[in-house]
Design an enzyme around this catalytic site. Sequence first.
Site, PDB file in Angstrom:
ATOM      1  N   ASP A   1       5.094  -9.103  32.700  1.00 17.82           N
ATOM      2  CA  ASP A   1       4.034  -8.419  31.951  1.00 17.82           C
ATOM      3  C   ASP A   1       4.615  -7.616  30.795  1.00 17.82           C
ATOM      4  OD1 ASP A   1       1.467  -7.757  31.324  1.00 17.82           O
ATOM      5  OD2 ASP A   1       1.080  -6.574  33.126  1.00 17.82           O
TER       6      ASP A   1
ATOM      7  N   ASN B   1     -10.437  -9.893  17.777  1.00 19.44           N
ATOM      8  CA  ASN B   1     -11.031 -10.914  16.919  1.00 19.44           C
ATOM      9  C   ASN B   1     -10.446 -12.284  17.225  1.00 19.44           C
ATOM     10  OD1 ASN B   1     -12.156  -9.723  13.728  1.00 19.44           O
ATOM     11  ND2 ASN B   1     -12.107  -8.580  15.627  1.00 19.44           N
TER      12      ASN B   1
ATOM     13  N   LYS C   1      -2.253   3.245  14.584  1.00 23.02           N
ATOM     14  CA  LYS C   1      -3.634   3.090  14.119  1.00 23.02           C
ATOM     15  C   LYS C   1      -4.449   4.355  14.415  1.00 23.02           C
ATOM     16  CE  LYS C   1      -5.466  -0.065  12.581  1.00 23.02           C
ATOM     17  NZ  LYS C   1      -5.697  -0.448  11.152  1.00 23.02           N
TER      18      LYS C   1
ATOM     19  N   LYS D   1      -0.823 -14.626  17.857  1.00 26.16           N
ATOM     20  CA  LYS D   1      -1.882 -14.085  18.702  1.00 26.16           C
ATOM     21  C   LYS D   1      -2.357 -15.161  19.672  1.00 26.16           C
ATOM     22  CE  LYS D   1      -1.777 -10.093  16.668  1.00 26.16           C
ATOM     23  NZ  LYS D   1      -2.898  -9.389  16.073  1.00 26.16           N
TER      24      LYS D   1
ATOM     25  N   GLY E   1       3.582  -1.412  29.010  1.00 24.96           N
ATOM     26  CA  GLY E   1       2.409  -0.625  28.653  1.00 24.96           C
ATOM     27  C   GLY E   1       1.169  -1.464  28.399  1.00 24.96           C
TER      28      GLY E   1
ATOM     29  N   THR F   1      -9.128  -0.374  15.383  1.00 26.83           N
ATOM     30  CA  THR F   1      -9.121  -1.201  16.590  1.00 26.83           C
ATOM     31  C   THR F   1      -9.546  -0.404  17.815  1.00 26.83           C
ATOM     32  OG1 THR F   1      -7.634  -2.386  18.111  1.00 26.83           O
ATOM     33  CG2 THR F   1      -6.651  -0.665  16.787  1.00 26.83           C
ATOM     34  N   ASP F   2     -10.115  -1.105  18.802  1.00 28.57           N
ATOM     35  CA  ASP F   2     -10.470  -0.430  20.052  1.00 28.57           C
ATOM     36  C   ASP F   2      -9.243   0.009  20.834  1.00 28.57           C
ATOM     37  OD1 ASP F   2      -9.593  -2.938  20.886  1.00 28.57           O
ATOM     38  OD2 ASP F   2     -11.405  -3.439  22.020  1.00 28.57           O
ATOM     39  N   GLU F   3      -8.067  -0.488  20.469  1.00 25.98           N
ATOM     40  CA  GLU F   3      -6.849  -0.132  21.202  1.00 25.98           C
ATOM     41  C   GLU F   3      -6.488   1.347  21.062  1.00 25.98           C
ATOM     42  OE1 GLU F   3      -3.614  -3.083  21.167  1.00 25.98           O
ATOM     43  OE2 GLU F   3      -4.979  -4.375  20.051  1.00 25.98           O
TER      44      GLU F   3
ATOM     45  N   VAL G   1       1.639 -16.700  30.057  1.00 27.98           N
ATOM     46  CA  VAL G   1       0.583 -15.751  30.399  1.00 27.98           C
ATOM     47  C   VAL G   1       1.227 -14.512  31.003  1.00 27.98           C
ATOM     48  CG1 VAL G   1      -1.434 -15.319  31.857  1.00 27.98           C
ATOM     49  CG2 VAL G   1      -1.150 -17.539  30.728  1.00 27.98           C
TER      50      VAL G   1
ATOM     51  N   TYR H   1       1.921   0.419  18.274  1.00 29.96           N
ATOM     52  CA  TYR H   1       0.912  -0.109  17.346  1.00 29.96           C
ATOM     53  C   TYR H   1      -0.362   0.716  17.400  1.00 29.96           C
ATOM     54  CZ  TYR H   1      -3.227  -2.798  16.098  1.00 29.96           C
ATOM     55  OH  TYR H   1      -4.458  -3.166  15.595  1.00 29.96           O
ATOM     56  N   SER H   2      -0.935   0.862  18.601  1.00 24.86           N
ATOM     57  CA  SER H   2      -2.206   1.582  18.695  1.00 24.86           C
ATOM     58  C   SER H   2      -2.050   3.058  18.333  1.00 24.86           C
ATOM     59  CB  SER H   2      -2.810   1.431  20.097  1.00 24.86           C
ATOM     60  OG  SER H   2      -1.925   1.850  21.101  1.00 24.86           O
TER      61      SER H   2
ATOM     62  N   ILE I   1       0.818  -1.214   0.000  1.00 25.95           N
ATOM     63  CA  ILE I   1       0.000   0.000   0.000  1.00 25.95           C
ATOM     64  C   ILE I   1       0.853   1.265   0.000  1.00 25.95           C
ATOM     65  CG2 ILE I   1      -2.001  -1.082   1.072  1.00 25.95           C
ATOM     66  CD1 ILE I   1      -1.194   0.240   3.725  1.00 25.95           C
TER      67      ILE I   1
END
Length: 325
Positions: A270, A178, A152, A187, A273, A123-125, A204, A148-149, A60
């Site tokens: 973890d 998703n 976007k 993912k 962020g 995305t909701d992020e 986890v 990433y967010s 693109i």
Amino acid sequence: MNILVTGGAGFIGNCFIRHMLGKHKDYKIINLDCLTYAGNIANLDDVKFNSNYTFVHGNICDKKLVKELASQVDVIVNFAAESHVDRSITGPEIFVETNVKGTLNLLQAAKECKIQRFLQVSTDEVYGTLGKIGYFTETTPLAPNSPYSASKAGADMLVRAYFETYKMPVLNTRCSNNYGPYQYPEKLIPFFISRLLKNQKVPVYGDGMNVRDWLYVYDHCEAIDVVLHRGKEGEVYNIGGHNEKTNLEITKIILDAMGKDESYIEYVQDRLGHDKRYAIDNTKIQSELGWSPSLTFEEGIKLTIDWYLTNQDWIKSIEAKRDLV
């Protein structure tokens, strides 16, 4: 209708193409994808001989190619994106290149070619994180917390700007997490399944209590279809599944389905962020456009796990090409 779908060899994009070709028999679709690590053209082997489907290998960010393709279609639906948060933390540059500059290139080509509708899949992020109560609405301020967010959110702002400045017929959707078939196994759900198939533990993050709203991919595709045809130009539509689950809950569901116990869980440091909770308010798309999810989470997750267990060769073919951590 002639549609340019960008990123159509990826997870959601290939499911959308399959959905559209199945539902709208007279539509023609051009799939533009540069086939990065997460793009797999074999995902569309079942439609590659459909006379209404054409694949173009390209990026693109290629202005000449994008304009040439935009001149052949009525509508652009942009799925093309780098989308893995962990990869954005270690290498943010490509996220800006693809997600921001690539979207700008598509918007400019759409403007010059007088495209009838441009739909940006987001995305909701971009909204950041929630506390224990409340939901993201379309008017929630953008507050992205990862590269990433942020990329976007930058793309979404460009889409808004092209509507406000040039009166371009744009639409913007923002979805929750998703799940479903054909998702690249980095993912959570396919990654954990792939590890358990090899009798490996699943990592986890933190205490596993981060909450996500889960949406079955084909419900998402139906929602995008509805917005594309009936959405109001310039508007944002949130698309969620009303299925809030902690990462630990999802992990235990997968373990149970695969006959494993909790000794297969390995708690790891973890993510930087790491947003605590995402949850989407679907009221706008439900009340204005009449869309709501067709599957319960229990139905969707069973279909998903069954698909990966039935299609283990699909996972193995990807793992043979890529070193999945």
